[in-house]
Design a protein around this motif. Structure first.
Motif, mmCIF file in Angstrom:
data_model
loop_
_atom_site.group_PDB
_atom_site.id
_atom_site.type_symbol
_atom_site.label_atom_id
_atom_site.label_comp_id
_atom_site.label_asym_id
_atom_site.label_seq_id
_atom_site.Cartn_x
_atom_site.Cartn_y
_atom_site.Cartn_z
ATOM 1 N N LYS A 1 0.812 -1.230 0.000
ATOM 2 C CA LYS A 1 0.000 0.000 0.000
ATOM 3 C C LYS A 1 0.841 1.274 0.000
ATOM 4 C CE LYS A 1 -3.863 -2.370 0.545
ATOM 5 N NZ LYS A 1 -4.209 -3.104 -0.665
ATOM 6 N N ALA A 2 1.922 1.297 0.751
ATOM 7 C CA ALA A 2 2.756 2.504 0.799
ATOM 8 C C ALA A 2 3.361 2.773 -0.575
ATOM 9 C CB ALA A 2 3.856 2.351 1.848
ATOM 10 N N HIS B 1 1.986 1.997 -3.451
ATOM 11 C CA HIS B 1 0.905 2.526 -4.304
ATOM 12 C C HIS B 1 0.730 4.022 -4.050
ATOM 13 C CE1 HIS B 1 -0.969 -1.753 -3.770
ATOM 14 N NE2 HIS B 1 0.149 -1.770 -4.463
ATOM 15 N N ARG B 2 0.710 4.410 -2.774
ATOM 16 C CA ARG B 2 0.557 5.839 -2.439
ATOM 17 C C ARG B 2 1.717 6.648 -3.011
ATOM 18 N NH1 ARG B 2 -1.062 3.545 2.435
ATOM 19 N NH2 ARG B 2 0.958 3.954 3.423
ATOM 20 N N PHE B 3 2.920 6.097 -2.920
ATOM 21 C CA PHE B 3 4.095 6.786 -3.438
ATOM 22 C C PHE B 3 3.975 7.002 -4.948
ATOM 23 C CE2 PHE B 3 8.291 6.489 -5.470
ATOM 24 C CZ PHE B 3 8.884 7.621 -4.937
ATOM 25 N N TYR B 4 3.627 5.955 -5.689
ATOM 26 C CA TYR B 4 3.521 6.088 -7.143
ATOM 27 C C TYR B 4 2.410 7.065 -7.520
ATOM 28 C CZ TYR B 4 6.671 2.090 -7.402
ATOM 29 O OH TYR B 4 7.755 1.265 -7.272
ATOM 30 N N GLU B 5 1.280 6.969 -6.832
ATOM 31 C CA GLU B 5 0.151 7.855 -7.135
ATOM 32 C C GLU B 5 0.503 9.313 -6.837
ATOM 33 O OE1 GLU B 5 -2.993 5.861 -4.970
ATOM 34 O OE2 GLU B 5 -2.854 4.131 -6.335
ATOM 35 N N LYS B 6 1.219 9.549 -5.759
ATOM 36 C CA LYS B 6 1.667 10.907 -5.407
ATOM 37 C C LYS B 6 2.604 11.461 -6.480
ATOM 38 C CE LYS B 6 4.978 11.789 -2.581
ATOM 39 N NZ LYS B 6 6.007 11.719 -1.631
ATOM 40 N N GLU C 1 -2.981 4.234 -12.022
ATOM 41 C CA GLU C 1 -3.199 2.793 -11.994
ATOM 42 C C GLU C 1 -3.896 2.395 -13.286
ATOM 43 O OE1 GLU C 1 -5.324 -0.721 -9.387
ATOM 44 O OE2 GLU C 1 -5.243 1.288 -8.529
ATOM 45 N N TYR D 1 0.884 0.260 -12.968
ATOM 46 C CA TYR D 1 0.856 1.725 -13.068
ATOM 47 C C TYR D 1 1.549 2.171 -14.347
ATOM 48 C CZ TYR D 1 -0.692 2.155 -8.218
ATOM 49 O OH TYR D 1 -1.418 2.098 -7.043
#
Length: 166
Positions: free
Chosen positions: A127-128, A130-135, A140, A160
């Motif tokens: 999860k961390a 995913h948050r990093f890539y999205e930030k 996705e 992603y």
């Protein structure tokens, strides 16, 4: 905080053992991903698998200790696959921003080499990550939206994409 000597530089075959010693425990122990070195033969020959194909493999060292890695596999079609992004647990987070530094290094390389699309696969439990890539503006995408030339890893089930504008 005492002064640290932080360096980001490409890693070569002479670094394979150090890379494996960083990555395997994170995969196996910390995240319980059932993967062995046999399942990742690319880590035994960094130069053939990453550098020779027009990609790269970088490491961040603090006072000489490898604390993070990121790799880019050049997959042709002005695209790259982000691989092997790992940061040692005690060096994660905003205090060091090592993941950010690694990603910025990879993106700068892509820009310089005219690679306009970066794809990556990960697993749903990270999860961390995913948050990093999205930030960092990754979107996705569904596995069906991956280009046919993207080399999928068996364990990956979340994908992603980042398009770099010129």
């Amino acid at each position: 905080m005492n002064t640290m000597n932080l360096t980001v530089a490409p890693l070569l075959n002479e670094d394979c053992k150090t890379i494996i010693d960083l990555i395997l425990p994170i995969q196996q122990i910390e995240f319980n991903v059932p993967i062995t070195i046999e399942g990742q033969p690319d880590l035994l020959d960094i130069e053939s698998n990453y550098h020779q194909g027009g990609g790269n493999f970088w490491g961040v060292k603090i006072n000489g200790e490898l604390v993070g890695t990121i790799a880019l596999l050049n997959i042709g079609h002005q695209a790259g696959a982000l691989r092997k992004m790992f940061v040692k647990k005690e060096f994660r987070g905003k205090e060091y921003s090592i993941a950010q530094l690694l990603l910025e290094t990879l993106v700068a390389f892509c820009t310089e080499k005219n690679i306009t699309d970066i794809y990556l696969g990960t697993v749903d439990m990270l999860k961390a990550a995913h948050r990093f890539y999205e930030k960092n503006s990754f979107n996705e995408i569904d596995a069906a939206e991956l280009p046919s030339y993207f080399p999928r890893m068996m364990a990956d089930n979340k994908f992603y994409h980042l398009h770099l504008s010129a």
